[in-house]
Design a protein around this motif. Sequence first.
Motif, PDB file in Angstrom:
ATOM      1  N   TYR A 256       0.580  -1.175  -0.328  1.00 37.97           N
ATOM      2  CA  TYR A 256       0.102  -0.121   0.021  1.00 37.97           C
ATOM      3  C   TYR A 256       0.730   1.615   0.264  1.00 37.97           C
ATOM      4  O   TYR A 256       0.747   2.390  -0.617  1.00 37.97           O
ATOM      5  CB  TYR A 256      -1.097   0.393   0.992  1.00 37.97           C
ATOM      6  CG  TYR A 256      -1.488   1.553   1.750  1.00 37.97           C
ATOM      7  CD1 TYR A 256      -2.966   1.995   0.484  1.00 37.97           C
ATOM      8  CD2 TYR A 256      -1.183   2.452   2.038  1.00 37.97           C
ATOM      9  CE1 TYR A 256      -3.690   2.884   0.956  1.00 37.97           C
ATOM     10  CE2 TYR A 256      -2.572   3.199   2.745  1.00 37.97           C
ATOM     11  CZ  TYR A 256      -3.196   3.671   1.627  1.00 37.97           C
ATOM     12  OH  TYR A 256      -4.072   4.539   2.329  1.00 37.97           O
ATOM     13  N   LYS A 257       1.933   1.399   1.111  1.00 40.15           N
ATOM     14  CA  LYS A 257       2.521   2.230   0.803  1.00 40.15           C
ATOM     15  C   LYS A 257       4.244   1.830   0.949  1.00 40.15           C
ATOM     16  O   LYS A 257       4.644   0.782   1.629  1.00 40.15           O
ATOM     17  CB  LYS A 257       2.367   3.536   2.164  1.00 40.15           C
ATOM     18  CG  LYS A 257       3.368   4.062   1.894  1.00 40.15           C
ATOM     19  CD  LYS A 257       2.832   5.462   2.949  1.00 40.15           C
ATOM     20  CE  LYS A 257       3.086   6.730   3.311  1.00 40.15           C
ATOM     21  NZ  LYS A 257       2.896   7.685   4.359  1.00 40.15           N
ATOM     22  N   GLU A 258       5.157   2.365   0.846  1.00 40.25           N
ATOM     23  CA  GLU A 258       6.495   2.726   0.924  1.00 40.25           C
ATOM     24  C   GLU A 258       7.300   3.507   1.792  1.00 40.25           C
ATOM     25  O   GLU A 258       7.207   4.929   1.755  1.00 40.25           O
ATOM     26  CB  GLU A 258       7.450   1.853  -0.683  1.00 40.25           C
ATOM     27  CG  GLU A 258       6.832   0.813  -1.324  1.00 40.25           C
ATOM     28  CD  GLU A 258       7.023   1.011  -2.638  1.00 40.25           C
ATOM     29  OE1 GLU A 258       8.409   1.768  -3.060  1.00 40.25           O
ATOM     30  OE2 GLU A 258       6.765   0.601  -3.421  1.00 40.25           O
ATOM     31  N   VAL A 259       7.690   2.864   2.343  1.00 41.40           N
ATOM     32  CA  VAL A 259       8.706   4.342   4.066  1.00 41.40           C
ATOM     33  C   VAL A 259      10.024   3.407   3.758  1.00 41.40           C
ATOM     34  O   VAL A 259      10.439   2.019   4.080  1.00 41.40           O
ATOM     35  CB  VAL A 259       8.137   3.571   4.964  1.00 41.40           C
ATOM     36  CG1 VAL A 259       8.626   5.026   5.960  1.00 41.40           C
ATOM     37  CG2 VAL A 259       6.309   4.011   4.872  1.00 41.40           C
ATOM     38  N   ALA A 260      11.434   4.337   3.415  1.00 33.09           N
ATOM     39  CA  ALA A 260      12.509   4.815   3.803  1.00 33.09           C
ATOM     40  C   ALA A 260      12.820   4.589   5.486  1.00 33.09           C
ATOM     41  O   ALA A 260      12.457   5.314   6.222  1.00 33.09           O
ATOM     42  CB  ALA A 260      13.370   5.372   3.289  1.00 33.09           C
ATOM     43  N   VAL A 261      14.022   3.815   6.283  1.00 38.92           N
ATOM     44  CA  VAL A 261      13.290   3.492   7.432  1.00 38.92           C
ATOM     45  C   VAL A 261      15.236   3.316   8.004  1.00 38.92           C
ATOM     46  O   VAL A 261      15.732   2.532   7.393  1.00 38.92           O
ATOM     47  CB  VAL A 261      12.792   2.297   7.986  1.00 38.92           C
ATOM     48  CG1 VAL A 261      13.288   2.828   9.720  1.00 38.92           C
ATOM     49  CG2 VAL A 261      11.199   2.654   7.947  1.00 38.92           C
ATOM     50  N   ILE A 262      15.814   4.123   8.560  1.00 36.70           N
ATOM     51  CA  ILE A 262      17.514   4.297   8.241  1.00 36.70           C
ATOM     52  C   ILE A 262      17.834   4.766  10.072  1.00 36.70           C
ATOM     53  O   ILE A 262      17.208   5.307  10.141  1.00 36.70           O
ATOM     54  CB  ILE A 262      17.595   5.949   7.447  1.00 36.70           C
ATOM     55  CG1 ILE A 262      17.394   5.816   6.336  1.00 36.70           C
ATOM     56  CG2 ILE A 262      19.165   5.497   7.238  1.00 36.70           C
ATOM     57  CD1 ILE A 262      17.435   7.094   4.894  1.00 36.70           C
ATOM     58  N   LEU A 263      18.734   3.501  10.218  1.00 36.84           N
ATOM     59  CA  LEU A 263      19.171   3.191  11.321  1.00 36.84           C
ATOM     60  C   LEU A 263      20.593   3.608  11.339  1.00 36.84           C
ATOM     61  O   LEU A 263      21.284   4.163  10.194  1.00 36.84           O
ATOM     62  CB  LEU A 263      19.362   2.165  11.674  1.00 36.84           C
ATOM     63  CG  LEU A 263      17.440   1.385  11.100  1.00 36.84           C
ATOM     64  CD1 LEU A 263      17.843  -0.558  12.079  1.00 36.84           C
ATOM     65  CD2 LEU A 263      16.656   1.192  12.005  1.00 36.84           C
ATOM     66  N   GLY A 264      20.268   4.647  12.480  1.00 34.28           N
ATOM     67  CA  GLY A 264      22.808   5.730  12.469  1.00 34.28           C
ATOM     68  C   GLY A 264      23.091   5.648  14.260  1.00 34.28           C
ATOM     69  O   GLY A 264      21.713   5.111  14.602  1.00 34.28           O
ATOM     70  N   GLU A 265      24.210   6.311  14.221  1.00 33.99           N
ATOM     71  CA  GLU A 265      23.825   6.455  15.218  1.00 33.99           C
ATOM     72  C   GLU A 265      24.720   8.235  15.703  1.00 33.99           C
ATOM     73  O   GLU A 265      24.523   9.559  14.342  1.00 33.99           O
ATOM     74  CB  GLU A 265      25.306   6.183  15.685  1.00 33.99           C
ATOM     75  CG  GLU A 265      25.773   4.633  15.937  1.00 33.99           C
ATOM     76  CD  GLU A 265      26.645   3.991  15.833  1.00 33.99           C
ATOM     77  OE1 GLU A 265      28.017   3.623  16.847  1.00 33.99           O
ATOM     78  OE2 GLU A 265      27.753   3.594  14.468  1.00 33.99           O
ATOM     79  N   TRP A 266      24.071   8.166  16.379  1.00 39.21           N
ATOM     80  CA  TRP A 266      24.008   9.961  17.074  1.00 39.21           C
ATOM     81  C   TRP A 266      25.626   9.933  18.172  1.00 39.21           C
ATOM     82  O   TRP A 266      25.735   9.480  18.950  1.00 39.21           O
ATOM     83  CB  TRP A 266      23.368  10.533  17.516  1.00 39.21           C
ATOM     84  CG  TRP A 266      23.572  11.895  18.188  1.00 39.21           C
ATOM     85  CD1 TRP A 266      23.043  12.852  19.218  1.00 39.21           C
ATOM     86  CD2 TRP A 266      23.158  13.414  16.469  1.00 39.21           C
ATOM     87  NE1 TRP A 266      23.388  13.843  18.861  1.00 39.21           N
ATOM     88  CE2 TRP A 266      22.866  14.219  17.965  1.00 39.21           C
ATOM     89  CE3 TRP A 266      23.361  13.177  15.284  1.00 39.21           C
ATOM     90  CZ2 TRP A 266      23.386  15.270  16.931  1.00 39.21           C
ATOM     91  CZ3 TRP A 266      22.997  13.824  14.524  1.00 39.21           C
ATOM     92  CH2 TRP A 266      23.719  15.436  15.221  1.00 39.21           C
TER      93      TRP A 266
END
Length: 558
Positions: free
Chosen positions: A154-164
């Motif tokens: 139905y929908k596409e979502v980018a999920v970016i995991l990172g460090e801060w």
Amino acid sequence: MVPAARVVFLLICLFAVLANGATRNYKFNIVMRKTTRLCSTKPIVTVNGQYPGPTLSAREGDTVLVKVVNHVKYNVTLHWHGVKQLRTGWADGPAYITQCPIQPGQSYVYNFTLTGQRGTLWYHAHILWLRATVHGAIVIKPKRHLPYPFPKPYKEVAVILGEWWKADTEAVINQAMKSGVAPNVSDAHTINGHPGQISSNCSSPQDGFKLQVKSGKTYLLRIVNAALNEDLFFKVAGHKLTVVEVDAVYTKPFTTDTVVITPGQTTNVLLTTDKTAGQYMVTASPFMDAMIIPIDNRTATATVHYEGTLAEASAITAVNVPSRNATSIATGFINSLRSLNSNNFPANVPKKIDHSLLFTIGLGINPCPSCINGTRIVAAMNNVSFIMPTTAILQSHFFNKKGTFTTDFPGNPPVTFNYTGNGPTNLQTSTGTKVYRLTYNSTVQIVLQDTGIIAPESHPIHLHGFNFFEVGRDVGNYDPKTSPSKFNLVDPIERNTIGVPSGGWAAIRFKADNPGVWFMHCHFEVHTTWGLKMAFLVENGNGLNESLPPPPGDLPKC
């Protein structure tokens, strides 16, 4: 009436456009932006002022042109992680390997075609530690007439995991290199740039990324691990995830409640919203089964928020976060990965091997009179700690310039020992700018063997310019007599980045059908900085179509 001949001509033109792909133009300005996280505000390097950077979208077969303009004080390059760069090595991006960096005030146009790839990849800075904040997703849709080999989401979502980091990452690694010891760890993990509510005392629920969903739909989550130094677990409370693609390669679908993903890898999952209402926690937490290694142990959080749910009146369903050394969970996930291997997407695993290589990967200790303990922690492949040159290896190779590199990188460890047991008493490594030469179209098998020198670790190894098949993995030492009998040569997973197990090995195979110079390195940025890297020099084949073309006119100079 439009004449029939005119209709036929228009249809031919349309089919030609669909077959050859479009041209996608982007402009990426590398700029500083003040950003607040964890109660503090600091300037960070960004793409177009965004953190994470903007998503680059295209279709299989498209040509992509990205003009990168450097407005910051640092030298910059961008790497299009996982893009095969067929005969476009000048656009690959690793500093001093395929190009000199883009200097402050200068620009460069990256020009490449997305050939035979569809799915999720990503881009990031490939110099210093700038990729901590300079990164973003690459979404490659299939050609217009080709559907996904799974239900259309139905929908596409980018999920970016990172460090801060609260501190400047360049200051962090510079201090570590000066002292000779390991750098400080990050202060938080992030999901789409936000640590979430349990990563800091000053965070609130609004600080976390929120995915708004409708009940009864299927969402495609395009997950990227952009962290500098840590493998991560990814979970959504109360929901199963169906894995359908990794590193822009379709997989045989399987269902899991926990995804494990190393720095550099991407994973596409289907999330079916089978609840009627509520808020459900999303987590990114560290996986590191070598417990003596210091890590950032904070869990990043986000929420899946069902339409019609009042945030104030609905408690958030929590996640049972895996322990940081949950090796069995990680192993179960990795062992479930298989290439789709269908008629449309075959797994063309090399069966006959021309180069059979064994690369040990691990740490070492070299003398350093100016360092705190008189020594420096280093990392190496086959006991060679790679020294970065001051001009690009690809340019030196193309123009036959001597003195930048040598072609004597060893295909096997210089000394044989019990790699996963008690190591040698001499922990010192050799140094050099060494590459391994491959003839065009030759087939390669590399056994990546972790070593227990100082500590075993799960190294995420990334190969530029190629995908490869992971044909085998196990704990302990690779045995050339018995280990190959367990290889999967039918539907092994195809990737560009592999997590070599702690105290174990992984075997990969690929075909060297792309002329140029191709970096291979650990995607733990600290290990790359310490020297855990090398490069392959793939010679030209026959004719122009099998040869590297000359560099573009705007290629940066050193």
